[in-house]
Motif scaffolding. Sequence first.
Motif, PDB file in Angstrom:
ATOM      1  N   ASN A 176     -11.926  28.911  18.924  1.00  0.00           N
ATOM      2  CA  ASN A 176     -13.157  28.891  18.124  1.00  0.00           C
ATOM      3  C   ASN A 176     -12.923  28.219  16.779  1.00  0.00           C
ATOM      4  N   THR A 177     -11.801  28.513  16.160  1.00  0.00           N
ATOM      5  CA  THR A 177     -11.470  27.911  14.859  1.00  0.00           C
ATOM      6  C   THR A 177     -11.379  26.392  14.983  1.00  0.00           C
ATOM      7  N   PHE A 178     -10.641  25.913  15.984  1.00  0.00           N
ATOM      8  CA  PHE A 178     -10.492  24.466  16.162  1.00  0.00           C
ATOM      9  C   PHE A 178     -11.810  23.814  16.557  1.00  0.00           C
ATOM     10  N   ASP A 179     -12.638  24.513  17.310  1.00  0.00           N
ATOM     11  CA  ASP A 179     -13.940  23.984  17.688  1.00  0.00           C
ATOM     12  C   ASP A 179     -14.829  23.829  16.458  1.00  0.00           C
ATOM     13  N   VAL A 180     -14.842  24.837  15.612  1.00  0.00           N
ATOM     14  CA  VAL A 180     -15.637  24.778  14.373  1.00  0.00           C
ATOM     15  C   VAL A 180     -15.121  23.661  13.467  1.00  0.00           C
ATOM     16  N   GLN A 181     -13.791  23.555  13.357  1.00  0.00           N
ATOM     17  CA  GLN A 181     -13.219  22.487  12.527  1.00  0.00           C
ATOM     18  C   GLN A 181     -13.619  21.111  13.041  1.00  0.00           C
ATOM     19  N   LEU A 182     -13.582  20.941  14.355  1.00  0.00           N
ATOM     20  CA  LEU A 182     -13.966  19.661  14.945  1.00  0.00           C
ATOM     21  C   LEU A 182     -15.429  19.355  14.650  1.00  0.00           C
ATOM     22  N   GLU A 183     -16.293  20.327  14.854  1.00  0.00           N
ATOM     23  CA  GLU A 183     -17.722  20.110  14.582  1.00  0.00           C
ATOM     24  C   GLU A 183     -17.974  19.838  13.101  1.00  0.00           C
ATOM     25  N   ASN A 184     -17.322  20.593  12.238  1.00  0.00           N
ATOM     26  CA  ASN A 184     -17.465  20.355  10.794  1.00  0.00           C
ATOM     27  C   ASN A 184     -16.988  18.961  10.427  1.00  0.00           C
ATOM     28  N   TYR A 185     -15.878  18.556  11.006  1.00  0.00           N
ATOM     29  CA  TYR A 185     -15.346  17.231  10.714  1.00  0.00           C
ATOM     30  C   TYR A 185     -16.309  16.144  11.195  1.00  0.00           C
ATOM     31  N   GLN A 241       0.850  -1.176   0.000  1.00  0.00           N
ATOM     32  CA  GLN A 241       0.000   0.000   0.000  1.00  0.00           C
ATOM     33  C   GLN A 241       0.894   1.236   0.000  1.00  0.00           C
ATOM     34  N   SER A 242       0.800   2.036  -1.038  1.00  0.00           N
ATOM     35  CA  SER A 242       1.701   3.177  -1.165  1.00  0.00           C
ATOM     36  C   SER A 242       1.182   4.412  -0.417  1.00  0.00           C
ATOM     37  N   ILE A 243      -0.094   4.455  -0.197  1.00  0.00           N
ATOM     38  CA  ILE A 243      -0.659   5.605   0.515  1.00  0.00           C
ATOM     39  C   ILE A 243      -1.201   5.126   1.856  1.00  0.00           C
ATOM     40  N   PRO A 244      -0.561   5.572   2.938  1.00  0.00           N
ATOM     41  CA  PRO A 244      -1.084   5.177   4.255  1.00  0.00           C
ATOM     42  C   PRO A 244      -2.434   5.847   4.509  1.00  0.00           C
ATOM     43  N   PHE A 245      -3.320   5.092   5.072  1.00  0.00           N
ATOM     44  CA  PHE A 245      -4.624   5.627   5.418  1.00  0.00           C
ATOM     45  C   PHE A 245      -4.805   5.597   6.928  1.00  0.00           C
ATOM     46  N   TYR A 246      -5.617   6.513   7.391  1.00  0.00           N
ATOM     47  CA  TYR A 246      -5.905   6.626   8.816  1.00  0.00           C
ATOM     48  C   TYR A 246      -7.412   6.536   8.986  1.00  0.00           C
ATOM     49  N   THR A 247      -7.808   6.136  10.162  1.00  0.00           N
ATOM     50  CA  THR A 247      -9.239   5.992  10.415  1.00  0.00           C
ATOM     51  C   THR A 247      -9.845   7.341  10.778  1.00  0.00           C
ATOM     52  N   HIS A 248     -11.124   7.391  10.661  1.00  0.00           N
ATOM     53  CA  HIS A 248     -11.900   8.566  11.055  1.00  0.00           C
ATOM     54  C   HIS A 248     -11.621   8.896  12.521  1.00  0.00           C
ATOM     55  N   THR A 249     -11.539   7.877  13.337  1.00  0.00           N
ATOM     56  CA  THR A 249     -11.308   8.068  14.776  1.00  0.00           C
ATOM     57  C   THR A 249      -9.950   8.706  15.040  1.00  0.00           C
ATOM     58  N   GLN A 250      -8.921   8.328  14.288  1.00  0.00           N
ATOM     59  CA  GLN A 250      -7.591   8.907  14.495  1.00  0.00           C
ATOM     60  C   GLN A 250      -7.586  10.411  14.203  1.00  0.00           C
ATOM     61  N   LEU A 251      -8.251  10.790  13.125  1.00  0.00           N
ATOM     62  CA  LEU A 251      -8.309  12.214  12.798  1.00  0.00           C
ATOM     63  C   LEU A 251      -9.213  12.961  13.777  1.00  0.00           C
ATOM     64  N   LEU A 252     -10.272  12.335  14.195  1.00  0.00           N
ATOM     65  CA  LEU A 252     -11.146  12.932  15.210  1.00  0.00           C
ATOM     66  C   LEU A 252     -10.377  13.138  16.516  1.00  0.00           C
ATOM     67  N   ASP A 253      -9.571  12.160  16.895  1.00  0.00           N
ATOM     68  CA  ASP A 253      -8.735  12.293  18.096  1.00  0.00           C
ATOM     69  C   ASP A 253      -7.741  13.438  17.960  1.00  0.00           C
ATOM     70  N   ALA A 254      -7.157  13.585  16.791  1.00  0.00           N
ATOM     71  CA  ALA A 254      -6.204  14.677  16.556  1.00  0.00           C
ATOM     72  C   ALA A 254      -6.898  16.031  16.707  1.00  0.00           C
ATOM     73  N   HIS A 255      -8.089  16.171  16.126  1.00  0.00           N
ATOM     74  CA  HIS A 255      -8.861  17.408  16.270  1.00  0.00           C
ATOM     75  C   HIS A 255      -9.171  17.687  17.738  1.00  0.00           C
ATOM     76  N   THR A 256      -9.552  16.651  18.464  1.00  0.00           N
ATOM     77  CA  THR A 256      -9.897  16.795  19.877  1.00  0.00           C
ATOM     78  C   THR A 256      -8.681  17.221  20.693  1.00  0.00           C
ATOM     79  N   ILE A 257      -7.539  16.606  20.429  1.00  0.00           N
ATOM     80  CA  ILE A 257      -6.309  16.962  21.157  1.00  0.00           C
ATOM     81  C   ILE A 257      -5.934  18.415  20.908  1.00  0.00           C
TER      82      ILE A 257
END
Length: 183
Positions: free
Chosen positions: A82-91, A12-28
């Motif tokens: 506020n920006t990160f909160d909006v991004q998290l909600e949008n995501y 696999q040439s392109i690593p993929f991440y789960t929705h949860t991993q990106l959601l966790d990153a936004h939350t952190i």
Amino acid sequence: MNAKVQIQFPEQSIPFYTHTQLLDAHTIVLETTTSIQTLIDRIDKSITFLKTSYENVLHPSTFTELESLISIARYLSNDFCNTFDVQLENYKNSVTETKCDAGGFLDLYGLAHEFFNWLSSLIFQIKDELRTVKQTSKALCDAVFASLENLINIADYYSDNHRNTFKIEFEKFEAEWEATKNG
């Protein structure tokens, strides 16, 4: 003629991440920004306490520059929070796929690194201004400023530490993103 055929699938040439991993990153990122926002609010309250407690000893303009720097830090932290909160909600509301690539992390960590880089510079200026206030307030001993100084040192450590962490994450995902675009 029974020949065995071995089929090799390309890695696999392109690593993929789960929705949860990106959601966790936004939350952190949001929680980290909220924490520094709390520290800035506490620093502001400490300055107000000093200003009102020692108004008969200190000139009214003693804390003006420090208050201005805190005001800027508060504005920045509120804006980015506020920006990160909006991004998290949008995501949360827009994700339909269960996998994502490095690009989703790249923007998030890049913005978080930029914010904490700015904030680290601003907190350094706040520390420097507190030194000036202490030098001009010879009537008060250093112990009067100890709590405020400790809060500023905590904010300095916290912002610098997270600036470095977000920089490492940004560089990691940037390299991965470039490799997938070129490969």
